[in-house]
Design a protein around this motif. Structure first.
Motif, PDB file in Angstrom:
ATOM      1  N   LEU A  81       7.782   5.137  15.527  1.00 11.33           N
ATOM      2  CA  LEU A  81       6.754   4.094  15.678  1.00 11.33           C
ATOM      3  C   LEU A  81       6.866   3.043  14.577  1.00 11.33           C
ATOM      4  CD1 LEU A  81       3.830   6.604  16.274  1.00 11.33           C
ATOM      5  CD2 LEU A  81       4.974   5.277  18.031  1.00 11.33           C
ATOM      6  N   MET A  82       8.071   2.877  14.035  1.00 11.34           N
ATOM      7  CA  MET A  82       8.231   2.010  12.860  1.00 11.34           C
ATOM      8  C   MET A  82       7.683   0.604  13.126  1.00 11.34           C
ATOM      9  SD  MET A  82      11.385   1.465  10.306  1.00 11.34           S
ATOM     10  CE  MET A  82      12.624   0.871  11.418  1.00 11.34           C
ATOM     11  N   ASP A  83       6.747   0.188  12.261  1.00 14.31           N
ATOM     12  CA  ASP A  83       6.212  -1.167  12.375  1.00 14.31           C
ATOM     13  C   ASP A  83       6.308  -1.909  11.043  1.00 14.31           C
ATOM     14  OD1 ASP A  83       4.274   0.011  10.861  1.00 14.31           O
ATOM     15  OD2 ASP A  83       2.656  -0.208  12.307  1.00 14.31           O
ATOM     16  N   GLY A  84       6.894  -1.272  10.044  1.00 12.47           N
ATOM     17  CA  GLY A  84       7.082  -1.924   8.746  1.00 12.47           C
ATOM     18  C   GLY A  84       5.817  -2.055   7.930  1.00 12.47           C
ATOM     19  N   VAL A  85       4.712  -1.537   8.443  1.00  5.32           N
ATOM     20  CA  VAL A  85       3.452  -1.647   7.712  1.00  5.32           C
ATOM     21  C   VAL A  85       2.877  -0.259   7.435  1.00  5.32           C
ATOM     22  CG1 VAL A  85       1.111  -2.571   7.739  1.00  5.32           C
ATOM     23  CG2 VAL A  85       2.969  -3.894   8.710  1.00  5.32           C
ATOM     24  N   GLU A  86       2.525   0.438   8.506  1.00  7.14           N
ATOM     25  CA  GLU A  86       1.969   1.775   8.330  1.00  7.14           C
ATOM     26  C   GLU A  86       3.034   2.843   8.572  1.00  7.14           C
ATOM     27  OE1 GLU A  86      -2.524   1.528   9.870  1.00  7.14           O
ATOM     28  OE2 GLU A  86      -1.059   0.382  10.990  1.00  7.14           O
ATOM     29  N   TYR A  87       3.863   2.595   9.547  1.00  2.00           N
ATOM     30  CA  TYR A  87       4.926   3.554   9.878  1.00  2.00           C
ATOM     31  C   TYR A  87       6.262   3.002   9.399  1.00  2.00           C
ATOM     32  CZ  TYR A  87       1.697   5.845  13.137  1.00  2.00           C
ATOM     33  OH  TYR A  87       0.638   6.512  13.698  1.00  2.00           O
ATOM     34  N   PHE A  88       6.826   3.593   8.379  1.00  4.69           N
ATOM     35  CA  PHE A  88       8.200   3.266   7.986  1.00  4.69           C
ATOM     36  C   PHE A  88       8.718   4.374   7.076  1.00  4.69           C
ATOM     37  CE2 PHE A  88       5.375   1.193   5.000  1.00  4.69           C
ATOM     38  CZ  PHE A  88       5.968   1.356   3.767  1.00  4.69           C
ATOM     39  N   VAL A 146      10.305   6.435   4.091  1.00  4.72           N
ATOM     40  CA  VAL A 146      10.334   6.249   2.639  1.00  4.72           C
ATOM     41  C   VAL A 146      11.020   7.464   2.024  1.00  4.72           C
ATOM     42  CG1 VAL A 146       8.821   6.222   0.624  1.00  4.72           C
ATOM     43  CG2 VAL A 146       8.260   4.805   2.563  1.00  4.72           C
ATOM     44  N   LYS A 194       2.900   9.319   7.981  1.00  5.93           N
ATOM     45  CA  LYS A 194       3.434   8.170   8.725  1.00  5.93           C
ATOM     46  C   LYS A 194       4.706   7.625   8.091  1.00  5.93           C
ATOM     47  CE  LYS A 194      -1.065   6.632  10.479  1.00  5.93           C
ATOM     48  NZ  LYS A 194      -1.838   7.811  10.118  1.00  5.93           N
ATOM     49  N   GLN A 195       5.045   8.124   6.886  1.00  5.17           N
ATOM     50  CA  GLN A 195       6.186   7.573   6.174  1.00  5.17           C
ATOM     51  C   GLN A 195       7.239   8.617   5.808  1.00  5.17           C
ATOM     52  OE1 GLN A 195       4.382   5.366   2.973  1.00  5.17           O
ATOM     53  NE2 GLN A 195       3.220   4.117   4.397  1.00  5.17           N
ATOM     54  N   LEU A 212       0.968  -4.779   2.471  1.00  8.43           N
ATOM     55  CA  LEU A 212       1.561  -4.918   3.809  1.00  8.43           C
ATOM     56  C   LEU A 212       0.483  -4.902   4.888  1.00  8.43           C
ATOM     57  CD1 LEU A 212       4.677  -2.575   3.501  1.00  8.43           C
ATOM     58  CD2 LEU A 212       4.728  -5.025   3.902  1.00  8.43           C
ATOM     59  N   ARG A 213      -0.504  -4.036   4.670  1.00 11.69           N
ATOM     60  CA  ARG A 213      -1.578  -3.919   5.663  1.00 11.69           C
ATOM     61  C   ARG A 213      -2.404  -5.211   5.713  1.00 11.69           C
ATOM     62  NH1 ARG A 213      -4.145   1.804   5.200  1.00 11.69           N
ATOM     63  NH2 ARG A 213      -1.953   2.296   5.149  1.00 11.69           N
ATOM     64  N   MET A 243      -0.519  -7.564   7.585  1.00  8.88           N
ATOM     65  CA  MET A 243      -0.548  -7.216   9.013  1.00  8.88           C
ATOM     66  C   MET A 243      -1.784  -7.819   9.694  1.00  8.88           C
ATOM     67  SD  MET A 243      -0.929  -3.403  10.658  1.00  8.88           S
ATOM     68  CE  MET A 243      -2.638  -3.187  10.221  1.00  8.88           C
ATOM     69  N   SER A 269       6.692  -5.793  17.507  1.00  9.48           N
ATOM     70  CA  SER A 269       6.004  -4.956  16.506  1.00  9.48           C
ATOM     71  C   SER A 269       4.515  -5.282  16.457  1.00  9.48           C
ATOM     72  CB  SER A 269       6.644  -5.127  15.130  1.00  9.48           C
ATOM     73  OG  SER A 269       6.446  -6.434  14.668  1.00  9.48           O
ATOM     74  N   GLN A 322       2.797  -3.310  19.129  1.00  8.97           N
ATOM     75  CA  GLN A 322       2.718  -1.898  18.743  1.00  8.97           C
ATOM     76  C   GLN A 322       1.573  -1.665  17.757  1.00  8.97           C
ATOM     77  OE1 GLN A 322       6.529  -0.296  17.597  1.00  8.97           O
ATOM     78  NE2 GLN A 322       5.513   1.180  16.275  1.00  8.97           N
ATOM     79  N   ARG A 323       1.455  -2.590  16.801  1.00  9.17           N
ATOM     80  CA  ARG A 323       0.430  -2.407  15.769  1.00  9.17           C
ATOM     81  C   ARG A 323      -0.964  -2.678  16.299  1.00  9.17           C
ATOM     82  NH1 ARG A 323       4.120  -5.300  12.133  1.00  9.17           N
ATOM     83  NH2 ARG A 323       2.915  -7.161  12.589  1.00  9.17           N
TER      84      ARG A 323
END
Lengths: 589, 90
Positions: free
Chosen positions: A44-51, A53, A322-323, B32-33, B36, B74, B77-78
């Motif tokens: 579910l990678m979105d670069g904000v919450e899911y990525f 690490v 999530k990471q 980041l949030r 977003m 993306s 999705q978010r």
């Protein structure tokens, strides 16, 4: 033999066995992680919450998120029974329950698309389960806030200079934030300047007798004064944008907190060289009296973080999971961070072990600072007693303040969610919600019966841990894996914490019935003129405890029903697309 | 992270990771949030009319479309992910 070092080494060995043998066995036999399975961070990678690490980054993040005031102050109440029971609980509790909860919370979230405990409990226990969890967390947030505000106010009050040092750290954080985000200075340079700012804050402000000003101003009612000052700081933390206040302050505050952990741990390990000896009895009594109560169940809720803590399950499932890059990283991150936190609790226990029983009486809230000074003085004494006292006092305050700022902010978000946009929408307004989330805890805090508040907090926190383990067990029952390593500790924690809650309610009922309200000596409410108010507060605490108990029992019923349903092979009802408590959902219409 | 990269990290990289994780990772994810939510707003303003909400005249939406398109996947999705109160902790 009579230094704390031996026991810290003993714990290191025990935690080594827990990590390299028990957790490895549990990992392989129960969860069977697969490095090839796609984790939510990738799926579910979105670069904000899911990525994804690195596990080292995630370990650091998890440790920083879970290690706060709990492992430092918990052993203080526990030492009323002697240091041996406290030591045994920190080692055995963490060995069999603590790391298992943190690790399993990550794994259960990983296997459920990285979802946090709210949606997972909704899936397993239905809307009722999640609503109960929400209300339980609301009460839990209030009691954490009351406890931490009381501590911050007390530390400001008893350690001269700590308030100004804290203001120095806050100002350094705000300036660092401006330099980083507005002027876009290099992060290394800003960090260096921030370190200088923190050091200056401690050096310049040591021994500033500002608390005398407060005493003169309010005629001795200093806890109330400092509680209001604390509430103002927390209010700013809740309503201001994260990057301009809380975020850079957390960054700056991390450094003294980290240095203190290392210094205390090293000091405890080198006590055979520094000649610091144990001053406390290994075992004092099983029953020191109605308040704080018998060793079981009180000791097991007094020491939360360090042995086991429900807060960790929320962190593990809401952000860490999530990471996670690959499933096999969950063990070093979850189990590794928790076992390391156990070491912090042991080092804190060592700071109490080297003080006399009189110095660690229930009224001496700041004993950790004195103990830390005793431990570090032989090799850091050249800095001066006043500077060490300010430093360790500051560390206690920043630990409490940074966590409490997040808790107040979380309260505001949950309030907005509960109030929705209907008739009570005003309660979700960020200013109104924050004020409510501060006024109630300040009112609780100035009541001053701090160890009773702490035990309420410990009981609700540990109950949350037991419920988290039940959610883990429900998942494992669903996928037909061995549930015994999680359901047995869950049952122990739930029975113990519910018993502790009942005991605390009895303590407050007794205070009301015998017309002897529980207050902290020296506070306003302890004065005869305020007797009726103090008694009313004790009555409110009875109701508060009863509510905690009610929601705890409801959650227990829901979780065990779901667990046995799963064991019988009955699948839960299909989850509905939305609910009134989903963030960003419809709210209450 | 590929297995070779994980092995190459060494003690220095490991310590760097731990320090970064303790000191900054939470702040980075919070930043980041925040971004977003700003992006959600931006996408909503620019593409809102295509969703039936006339917040910006189509002319400007079309001018901005090439810049917004790479983020659509993306963003969807978010923005469509159900968020729970326990997600708001950190």
């Amino acid at each position: 033999m009579d230094t704390p070092a031996l026991f810290v080494v003993l714990a290191l060995i025990a935690y080594g066995v827990a990590y390299f043998w028990y957790s490895r066995w549990y990992d392989r036999a129960v969860w069977a992680p697969d490095a090839g399975r796609t984790t939510p961070a990738h799926m579910l990678m979105d670069g904000v919450e899911y990525f994804p690490v690195s596990k080292y980054v995630l370990w650091g993040y998890q440790f920083k998120s879970v290690a706060a005031l709990g492992p430092i102050l918990g052993p203080f109440i526990a030492i009323q029974y002697g240091w041996l029971p406290a030591l045994a609980w920190i080692i055995i509790g963490n060995f069999f329950i603590g790391w298992l909860q943190d690790y399993s919370s990550i794994m259960v979230s990983l296997r459920n698309e990285g979802r946090s405990f709210g949606p997972i409990s909704y899936e397993f226990m239905g809307a009722r389960g999640r609503t109960t969890l929400l209300w339980f967390i609301i009460l839990y947030l209030l009691i954490i806030s009351a406890t931490f505000i009381f501590f911050i106010a007390t530390f400001f009050n008893i350690f001269p200079g700590v308030f100004w040092a804290t203001i120095g750290v806050l100002a350094t954080g705000v300036i660092a934030g401006r330099l980083l985000y507005r002027l876009r200075w290099n992060v290394g340079l800003v960090t260096l300047l921030a370190l200088v700012g923190v050091a200056l804050s401690i050096l310049i402000t040591t021994d500033v007798g500002v608390f005398h000003v407060a005493k003169n101003f309010l005629g001795g009612n200093t806890i109330l004064f400092w509680a209001i000052v604390t509430a103002v700081i927390l209010y700013l933390g809740s309503v201001l944008p994260l990057p301009s206040f809380i975020q850079p302050i957390n960054y700056v505050a991390f450094f003294p907190a980290f240095v203190a952990i290392v210094v205390i741990l090293v000091s405890a390990l080198i006590t055979p060289l520094t000649g610091v000896h144990l001053q406390q009895s290994a075992f004092k009594t099983f029953y020191p009296g109605l308040n704080p109560g018998p060793l079981w169940p009180i000791l097991f809720v007094a020491i939360a973080c360090g042995a086991i803590s429900g807060w960790h399950s929320l962190v593990s499932s809401s952000s860490t999971s999530k990471q996670v890059d690959i499933e096999t990283d969950a063990r070093p991150v979850g189990a590794g961070a928790m076992l390391t936190e156990g070491l912090l609790a042991l080092a804190s226990l060592a700071a109490y072990m080297v003080l006399s029983s009189k110095a660690t009486g229930l009224g001496s809230v700041g004993a950790w600072v004195t103990g830390a000074q005793v431990l570090t003085n032989p090799w850091l004494g050249f800095l001066g007693t006043a500077i060490l006292a300010t430093f360790f006092g500051l560390v206690l305050v920043v630990y409490a303040l940074t966590v409490q700022a997040l808790v107040t902010r979380f309260w505001r978000l949950v309030s907005a969610e509960l109030a929705g946009d209907g008739r009570y929408a005003v309660l979700g307004n960020k200013h109104v919600a924050t004020l409510i989330g501060l006024v109630i805890p300040v009112a609780f805090a100035i009541n001053g019966s701090w160890w009773n508040l702490w035990l309420y907090f410990g009981a609700s926190n540990q109950l949350l841990a037991g419920l988290a383990l039940m959610i883990v067990s429900i998942h494992l029952a669903k996928v037909r894996r061995d549930t015994r390593p999680s359901v047995i500790p869950a049952t122990f924690m739930i029975v113990t914490t519910l018993s502790a809650l009942v005991w605390e309610i009895i303590v407050f009922v007794n205070a009301v019935v015998t017309n002897k309200p529980l207050t902290q000596a020296g506070t306003t409410l302890a004065q005869p003129a305020w007797h009726a108010v103090a008694l009313t507060f004790n009555g409110i605490f009875v109701l508060f405890g009863a509510l905690l108990l009610y929601f705890g029992l409801r959650m227990t019923w829901s979780s065990y029903s779901a667990y046995f349903r799963m064991l019988r092979g009955v699948q839960p009802p299909a989850p509905q697309p939305s609910s009134s408590v989903a963030m960003g959902g419809a709210g209450r219409k | 992270m590929p297995e070779e990269e994980r092995k190459k990290l060494g003690v220095g990289g490991m310590l760097k990771g731990v320090m970064y994780g303790m000191a900054s990772h939470g702040n980075v994810t919070a930043a980041l949030r925040t971004r977003m939510y700003m992006e959600h707003l931006f996408m909503f303003i620019t593409l809102g009319d295509m969703l039936g909400i006339p917040v910006l005249p189509p002319y400007y939406s079309l001018r901005l479309l090439p810049y917004a398109v790479p983020n659509v996947k993306s963003w969807k999705q978010r923005v469509f992910r159900e968020r729970d109160f326990t997600d708001a902790l950190y």
